[in-house]
Scaffold this active site. Sequence first.
Site, PDB file in Angstrom:
ATOM      1  N   TRP A 134      19.657  28.237   2.821  1.00 57.55           N
ATOM      2  CA  TRP A 134      20.337  27.057   2.323  1.00 57.55           C
ATOM      3  C   TRP A 134      20.759  26.263   3.554  1.00 57.55           C
ATOM      4  CZ3 TRP A 134      23.057  27.964  -2.966  1.00 57.55           C
ATOM      5  CH2 TRP A 134      22.129  28.045  -3.944  1.00 57.55           C
ATOM      6  N   HIS A 173      24.902  37.559  -6.980  1.00 55.38           N
ATOM      7  CA  HIS A 173      24.431  36.777  -8.271  1.00 55.38           C
ATOM      8  C   HIS A 173      23.241  35.971  -7.691  1.00 55.38           C
ATOM      9  CE1 HIS A 173      24.350  33.456 -11.195  1.00 55.38           C
ATOM     10  NE2 HIS A 173      24.241  32.445 -10.280  1.00 55.38           N
ATOM     11  N   HIS A 184      23.813  23.799 -16.607  1.00 55.19           N
ATOM     12  CA  HIS A 184      23.270  22.601 -15.989  1.00 55.19           C
ATOM     13  C   HIS A 184      23.345  21.695 -16.945  1.00 55.19           C
ATOM     14  CE1 HIS A 184      21.735  25.798 -13.238  1.00 55.19           C
ATOM     15  NE2 HIS A 184      22.072  25.075 -12.379  1.00 55.19           N
TER      16      HIS A 184
END
Length: 762
Positions: free
Chosen positions: A565, A645, A698
């Site tokens: 990222w 996660h 979301h």
Amino acid sequence: MAIQTSNLGYPRIGLQREWKKTLEAFWSNKINEEQFLTTMKEIRLQHVKVQQEKGIELIPIGDFTYYDHVLDTAYMLGFIPSRFSEFTSYLDVYFAMARGSKDHVASEMTKWFNTNYHYIVPEYEEGLQISLKDNRPLRLYEEAKQELGVDGKPVILGPYTFLKLAKGYTQEQFATILKQLVAPYVQLLSELHAAGAQIIQVDEPIFASLTKEEVQQAKEIYEAIRKEVPNATLLLQTYFDSVEENYEEFITFPVSSIGLDFVHGKEGNLNAISKYGFPADKTLAVGCIDGRNIWRADLDEVLTLFTTLQKQVQTKDLIVQPSCSLLHTPIDKTEETHLSTELFDALAFANQKLEELVLIHSALTQGTESISNELETYRNVHHTIRSSAARNREDVKAARTALKEEDFSRPLPFEKRYELQQVALKLPLLPTTTIGSFPQTTEVRQTRKEWRNGIISNEQYEQFIEKETEKWIRYQEEIGLDVLVHGEFERTDMVEYFSERLAGFSFTKNGWVQSYGSRCVKPPVIYGDVAFINGMTIKETVYAQSLTEKVVKGMLTGPVTILNWSFVRNDIPRKEVSYQIALALRHEIELLESSGIRVIQVDEPALREGMPLKEKDWDAYITWAVQSFLLATSSVANETQIHTHMCYSNFEDIVDAIRALDADVISIETSRSHGEFIDTLKHTTYEKGIGLGVYDIHSPRVPSKDEMYKIVEQSLQVCDPKYFWINPDCGLKTRRTEEVIPALEHMVQAAKDARSLLKTNA
């Protein structure tokens, strides 16, 4: 030889994120539909105009979207799930598919190949009427022509990639559905050609990883399309890797031009051209500028590439372009004046990459002497950054050299560790927890902004963070969660936060890129050797633990996710950068443990997305990615529980890798993918702690207890209750408090009901 400049796609979000702000204003009813459409048109045309002014000849049209280009294609072809049938207007249907509503579950979202961009997964249903519902590319092509006089290059997602990305059909149905796509694509291309489109870019990134049988299947579809639209000029565009394995067949496809990635697929594509040549009757579109990173190109290397190609390629025409859409890069570096000169000079964002394309075009058409000054500047910039002290730290090299085999493994196997952890932590059956973050309210964001602008003091800001932390510790206690989190109110972004506190990183002020929908992220820049400086999470985590008798998790972002990222230096292998990050995190984890934190979560949501597209390259990546995680986490005591996660992944590809991480507990996104990972576990076993997300964070909708209980029930059919955890899909940062609290209350109640049932059946 004719040589043209081209772009594959331009960032959507606007220089000041105008696109994001317009979307969110529309969603919150601050502007009406007419205002929304007018503003979006202004942004869209401005992007075309910038590319025109930069000197790009083949300007992409149709790459602009209100949310996602795959969703655009799904809507255009009529791939609209029946659950959205009550919506009538285009925008209502479109955004319901993307975001869901109070009563409608959104379509699944997942990563776009191995990038950090997310697309909405098209859904096929039995009885779906596939047709050209809306020729959006035609409207946008005509708009650019009429408003700006730009005869653009329409960009569409190809039929094969589109259907491969879709879900809802069996493998046996694939060929039939693929043939049904021919008619709408024929209509789409016919109408574009009739309107005057000189060249149409058809994106087929999936072509980098097809089998021989799939290539033949794809070729038949293109032959069927070409038969009906013989005069349309199609540019078949691939990216993200080479097409080496099937190159010999690809170059026989009935298209006018073929686009290849000579950055991320350079070696493979060059090997293929060397072996099989390139058809003289086709144009080669050369992806020579990295569309996925932010560094200036090595112009000497690019020009050497063209020298090689011109010796081997007989085509009369070439196109100079980026390796992929510039969607993955920030728009312009001009505002980043706070950076050091050596770093600023080494950067090239989207607009600078367009300028590089024009420089290369000049060198190819007018000779290298026409850009001699620019070449010298580029050489000096590269020399300066390569010899930088930040890239040559002796302490980092020494730490890497000193690593031993035992640094990559826990002392005891999982089963024995977990027994010790159960004694230490005293958690109930089916323990509940969250993934880490809680709502970043307007007040949280405003207070952080005031602190960064010097309006409030460090002490005032810390007091505010402590107040928010205590508030949410109390909420979690009242809700009845078993393992708590501090809420991450001090963090803007799970990667940027750490980048600001580790050596070797820098961060931009305006280096935003789209992640999904209106969600934009500002990836940090890894420009030097990464090293630990001071504790990064200790203060907030220890404070949260002091407020409660319950267990509080430490929360870190894992080395592979930080790597994937970020915009990463390109002078050393990614593996080496990942190990540097892992060593820094190892130090932080040891500090958390010595401060009394007994559960530490090291998130790796981006582990899967970093995998190469080709299966033959997976093992090498997985090996060092897993080793990076183990290096970061293996020095803790057996009683300390390590969590991780993951989200948005095709987990069936990496079940063995997940197991190899040797985390005591892994939480995985499950609900938004409609239980896909549960199906994966029906065919394999996972014998460690696991939490399958029970609700989609979301979407703004609050799921019922029964919905969550159903997922728990399904999960327990494939997971051992002794090792099963209950949690949301992901962090709750983007949700509102009034959505989060009832959802977590429902989740805890679902857990209690499941415990009761297990006890009854025991």
